[in-house]
Scaffold this active site. Structure first.
Site, PDB file in Angstrom:
ATOM      1  N   TRP A   1       2.332  36.330 -10.396  1.00  0.00           N
ATOM      2  CA  TRP A   1       1.582  35.820  -9.245  1.00  0.00           C
ATOM      3  C   TRP A   1       0.566  34.770  -9.702  1.00  0.00           C
ATOM      4  O   TRP A   1       0.289  33.808  -8.990  1.00  0.00           O
ATOM      5  CB  TRP A   1       0.863  36.981  -8.551  1.00  0.00           C
ATOM      6  CG  TRP A   1      -0.034  36.565  -7.424  1.00  0.00           C
ATOM      7  CD1 TRP A   1       0.309  36.429  -6.099  1.00  0.00           C
ATOM      8  CD2 TRP A   1      -1.422  36.222  -7.489  1.00  0.00           C
ATOM      9  NE1 TRP A   1      -0.784  36.036  -5.358  1.00  0.00           N
ATOM     10  CE2 TRP A   1      -1.859  35.892  -6.188  1.00  0.00           C
ATOM     11  CE3 TRP A   1      -2.357  36.154  -8.536  1.00  0.00           C
ATOM     12  CZ2 TRP A   1      -3.171  35.515  -5.895  1.00  0.00           C
ATOM     13  CZ3 TRP A   1      -3.663  35.781  -8.255  1.00  0.00           C
ATOM     14  CH2 TRP A   1      -4.053  35.469  -6.953  1.00  0.00           C
ATOM     15  N   HIS A   2       0.035  34.943 -10.905  1.00  0.00           N
ATOM     16  CA  HIS A   2      -1.010  34.040 -11.388  1.00  0.00           C
ATOM     17  C   HIS A   2      -0.482  32.660 -11.764  1.00  0.00           C
ATOM     18  O   HIS A   2      -1.260  31.696 -11.775  1.00  0.00           O
ATOM     19  CB  HIS A   2      -1.725  34.654 -12.601  1.00  0.00           C
ATOM     20  CG  HIS A   2      -2.700  35.734 -12.228  1.00  0.00           C
ATOM     21  ND1 HIS A   2      -2.329  37.042 -12.049  1.00  0.00           N
ATOM     22  CD2 HIS A   2      -4.037  35.685 -11.982  1.00  0.00           C
ATOM     23  CE1 HIS A   2      -3.400  37.755 -11.720  1.00  0.00           C
ATOM     24  NE2 HIS A   2      -4.438  36.963 -11.663  1.00  0.00           N
ATOM     25  N   GLY A   3       0.765  32.526 -12.067  1.00  0.00           N
ATOM     26  CA  GLY A   3       1.255  31.194 -12.395  1.00  0.00           C
ATOM     27  C   GLY A   3       2.659  31.190 -12.951  1.00  0.00           C
ATOM     28  O   GLY A   3       3.186  32.219 -13.399  1.00  0.00           O
TER      29      GLY A   3
END
Length: 481
Positions: A325-327
């Protein structure tokens, strides 16, 4: 628009005055003002992506109304999956298209097959991961009949685009935030003052702590091959406090700003670096995201109710998805896997629900065992952050390898003296956070306990520190997520 900018310093008072002195007698007008202000706030960065927020709002609003009318289970599922597909489809395209394309090409190249594919120059819309999950919470909760769908499109649009938390959270649940747009808000002086105090502390975290740490963290990580092991350790430490000051500072400003307008947002950080184990850390770090994944992914997968295999599987799924989700980078996935490995022993020994209370509650000092647990948990966290910050896996591995190459360098006082100002700021910051760890935010407790002269001395010192450090303005880290 950045919270730590002159633009926002002008924008906020204007919206505040219009909200309480012009539209205060009409709830619909207040909600409409919030929508317009939120679209201006977001469009200040790039007006073209306002269409994404509007389209997402329309899709989920219509699906909510259709779910209200529909009793057929199959058709209800189709409506839910339409919402999930549209929202995650936008997120996947803008955030992950090039990642999957590059890895697809690399996979075929590994087997000797050359595939020609062109990546796209895609600009990642700020905050898309945050407002996508917020709108999804609405569709899922309406589908589960936990929430009555709204027929007020203006109120729903205000919920989706609410400017204080639009681009970096907290990720609010529809069941908590949306009903607040139905109720008449009245100005509360004490809540507003406390909101200003929380904004002040958030600005201190961002401008004084995070931005000062960022200066050296970026320098060390970007040139890691040129530094000794002790300097690399400091680089990891600086990033550890950069990301905490940056992200929790944003959350404090968002929550404090919301309180100025009569809204209550969920607490997003609860002094995570004082955690005694990784399970406690994840109950205190980015609470709005970790609870979102818990309720909408972990529990539907079976949670920890099944056998050992199911517990292990679900733990890795939740942390890997959280990392992704963060990247769109393998470093975030490895970061998620590391945290899953940290968490697993606690889960398998049924110790993941220990340490539910704040450490050393009602005491000034922690005992030796608590202090040892905090330091071990903090060390594991710092190590994992190396992968989070590194450019790629090779960079992270090389950074860690160089970190332990020259152990003698850790004894060199000159290295620490070089960064003395930032180290002293971190020590002061940790001290204040420790004293205020039982409050909603660090200086909320201190503001209530200290006598007025000492309290105001603290506030003026914080303001002076902010102006002293304000020349190093940097964007918030989580804008890229």
């Amino acid at each position: 628009m950045l919270f730590n900018s002159i633009d926002f310093a002008i924008f906020l008072p204007i919206v505040f005055i219009l909200y309480w002195f012009v539209t205060n007698k009409n709830l619909k007008q207040q909600n409409l003002l919030i929508v317009l202000a939120s679209y201006l706030f977001y469009g200040w960065w790039d007006w073209r992506f306002l269409s994404l927020i509007l389209f997402s709002s329309i899709v989920d609003y219509v699906i909510g109304l259709q779910l209200l009318k529909q009793e057929n289970i199959t058709k209800r599922k189709i409506l839910l999956w339409t919402s999930i597909t549209v929202n995650l489809g936008f997120l996947g395209f803008f955030k992950y298209y090039n990642f999957f394309l590059d890895n697809f090409v690399s996979a075929f190249s590994f087997f000797g097959m050359e595939i020609k594919a062109s990546s796209l120059s895609i600009i990642l819309p700020v905050g898309i991961s945050f407002y996508t999950f917020q709108t999804l919470s609405y569709s899922i909760d309406v589908y589960k009949r936990k929430l009555e769908p709204t027929k007020d499109f203006v109120a729903f649009s205000a919920f989706v685009s609410f400017f204080p938390q639009l681009v970096a959270g907290p990720i609010e649940r529809a069941t908590h935030l949306l009903p607040q747009f139905y109720k008449k808000r009245t100005f509360n002086y004490s809540i507003a003052v406390d909101g200003l105090r929380q904004i002040l502390w958030g600005l201190f975290k961002k401008i004084v702590i995070a931005d000062n740490c960022a200066e050296y963290a970026n320098l060390i990580f970007n040139n890691s091959s040129n530094y000794s092991g002790s300097t690399l350790a400091l680089g990891a430490l600086f990033f550890t406090f950069q990301i905490y000051g940056d992200f929790s500072g944003y959350s404090d400003i968002a929550i404090g700003t919301s309180r100025l307008f009569g809204f209550d947002l969920m607490k997003n950080f609860n002094f995570p670096y004082f955690s005694r184990d990784i399970a406690e850390f994840w109950r205190r770090w980015h609470i709005s995201l970790s609870t979102w994944f818990r309720d909408y992914l972990y529990v539907p997968l079976g949670g920890s109710r099944g056998g050992t295999w199911m517990k292990v599987r679900n733990t890795f799924i939740i942390f890997i998805v959280s990392g992704f989700w963060h990247g769109a980078n393998w470093t975030f996935i490895v970061w998620g896997v590391l945290n899953a490995i940290y968490f697993l022993p606690l889960l398998l020994t049924n110790k993941n629900r220990n340490n539910l209370e704040t450490v050393a509650t009602g005491k000034l000092f922690a005992n030796v065992n608590e202090l040892g647990s905090i330091l071990i948990t903090f060390g594991l966290t710092v190590f994992a952050w190396i992968f989070f910050r590194a450019e790629n896996i090779a960079h992270a591995v090389q950074y860690i390898s160089d970190l332990f190459k020259n152990p003698d360098s850790f004894l060199s006082i000159n290295i620490y003296w070089k960064y003395k100002k930032t180290i002293l700021l971190i020590v002061l910051f940790v001290f204040i956070e420790w004293l205020g760890r039982e409050g909603q935010y660090a200086i909320s407790n201190l503001g209530l306990k200290w006598k007025r002269p000492f309290r105001y001395a603290l506030y003026y010192a914080i303001i002076m520190a902010i102006f002293w450090s304000s020349g190093k303005e940097q964007e918030f880290i989580y804008f890229q997520f």
